[in-house]
Design an enzyme around this catalytic site. Sequence first.
Site, PDB file in Angstrom:
ATOM      1  N   CYS A 198      29.531 -33.200  47.333  1.00 34.17           N
ATOM      2  CA  CYS A 198      29.200 -34.602  47.628  1.00 34.17           C
ATOM      3  C   CYS A 198      28.972 -35.384  46.343  1.00 34.17           C
ATOM      4  CB  CYS A 198      27.950 -34.688  48.505  1.00 34.17           C
ATOM      5  SG  CYS A 198      28.149 -33.941  50.118  1.00 34.17           S
ATOM      6  N   CYS A 248      39.177 -34.208  55.529  1.00 36.01           N
ATOM      7  CA  CYS A 248      38.336 -33.403  54.648  1.00 36.01           C
ATOM      8  C   CYS A 248      36.881 -33.392  55.102  1.00 36.01           C
ATOM      9  CB  CYS A 248      38.385 -33.931  53.223  1.00 36.01           C
ATOM     10  SG  CYS A 248      39.954 -33.648  52.432  1.00 36.01           S
TER      11      CYS A 248
END
Lengths: 386, 274
Positions: free
Chosen positions: B105, B35
Amino acid sequence: MKAVYVDNNATTRVAPEVVEEMLPYFSDLYGNPSSMHAFGGSVGAKLTAAREQVATLLGATPEEILFTSCGTESDSTAIHAALQSNPDKRHIITSRVEHPAIKSLGEHLANQGYRVTFVPVDRQGRLDLDFLYKHLSDDTAIVSVMWANNETGTIFPVEEIAREVRSRGIVFHTDAVQAVGKIPINMADSAVDMLSLSGHKLHAPKGLGVLYVRKGTKFAPFLMGGHQEGGRRAGTENTSSIIGMGRAAQLAMDSMEDENTRVKAMRDKLETELLKRVPACMVNGDPENRLPNTTSIAFEYVEGEAILLLMDQHGICASSGSACTSGSLEPSHVLRAMGVPFTAAHGTIRYSLSIYNTEEEIDFIIDKMPPIIERLRQMSPFWKEG
Amino acid sequence: MWDYTDQTKEHFLNPHNVGFIDDFDGIGEVGSLACGDALKLTFKLDADERISDAKFQTFGCASAIASSSALTEMVKGLTLDEAAKITNEDIADYLGGLPKEKMHCSVMGRDALEKAIAHYRGEEEKKIEGEIVCECFGVTDIQIRRAVTENNLTTIDGVSDYVKAGGGCSKCHDKIQFIIDDELGNAPQTAKKPVALTNIQKIKMIDATLEREVKPSLKQDGGDIELVDVDGNRVMVKLRGSCASCSKSEITLKHYVESKLKELVSQELVVEEV
């Protein structure tokens, strides 16, 4: 802090000689070459000289050189010309590792109802030529394959492909933006019909491209308007940049040997030392057929954007194949097409040198890289020492 | 270059609490190498059941490292109930904001914290709930719905920014759009194809498909299309703008408009220009 610039496949420094050549053509000799007066006419004569210089670099004739606004415009013009002059043909062949200038255009045309074949590459980035030849058909309007890849530096056997494609009566175009000036190119002894190049990749200014169109190639203009460039590309000439491009073409011929000896040696040193000093890293691309200035190194278990930002702390400028730098979520389409594992693709850094780099700069990079990678690996949950 | 705040840069260059607590009370791992980012979070509780220490290991870009660093600072001193209330927005705010493409994030931080708390409470190994929508990044419909409602997302790009779904091969875009439409209360018109369409239904679906799928891409090229009539399976349209004078309009109609309508409305449809 002094910039240590090893991102020359992105753009290059304009050569001081080029700047000097250009300067009079802004405020003093600003005439329009199309004007009837001698003031404009003198600029026209200078453009003719620049066109000859570019033709000489490519082994072409001046009539085969079109000046455009950038490499992307040259690419679009070439594809557009082939499709317009072969309206009954609906098929295009290109590779899976092209620059976005061709890749996005291909995808766009596929949405417009064209059939577009993207030729795959192997793990080293080498094109599957059998696949390409097998897909040539009477319906194919154009084949466009880049001369050298911008991310890995891999050089494709463009001359060989061009001969095969031409023998089938199909137009062949190559995006040679990364190749021109770094490796010898001679259109006089070539089957390539059209070739794109970009000024700012070889120490000319940004905003200037060139499209080589072989004499006799069917053509249709992309920009319409005035009679400039023989009616093949309308728009008042970017006079100063064209003049700069002429000088840059001359310089590129002079520095070709330096590029393939000194620059190549610095690239090889950088690569060898990094592979030696940093564990778990590898080179992407075909080590045999490669531009002399480029190396693409995958540092496993770390992420490219973080590496670049830490390099930036030392003034070192390079590029990454990671997803995060581009704002997309997947790593570079080039590395994915090559089947580079995700673990390596995310941590890929491209170093691209130029004749302006010095041995000291290379030593500086060799010195700074290992601690950067080490620091990020210490933070990474995947890194197990030894 | 990304426009990172000074706080983000500072937390990236000098991250706090890097490491792993060997005798952790809670541990949460999210993400993977594939990922492009991953986070392993550990925490330790004191006698009052407050988080006395938290450490992270992160693989990822600058904002992933900064978000992890911020998260570990934020949770220290909190009870687990207090920590559980931290949202991804809180993490981004702590850093003075993140570029929108980097919001995933902060979501990763929130997810790791949630997992670590669940681990401590013995709610481990929660099965993946829902159905995988985005196969590139392994994102489920439940995760997408949550991101859409918590962050008021209205576009597929927005969903990709927050949970990555749809950021890869883009095959799941229709499904993501369906979820967004559903959450926004718009009944999706083309997602479920009734077996037999009434004429009115068919016309409505054709119109909606042209509006949503066809017009935007034609407009990019300065063109437009208008639905004139539908007779049985014959769809009569008029091309406008640059399409009207374009030599390729025939191809646009057959290969693009017709194939879209066949795909989303009915295989029987034939498009004609009038």
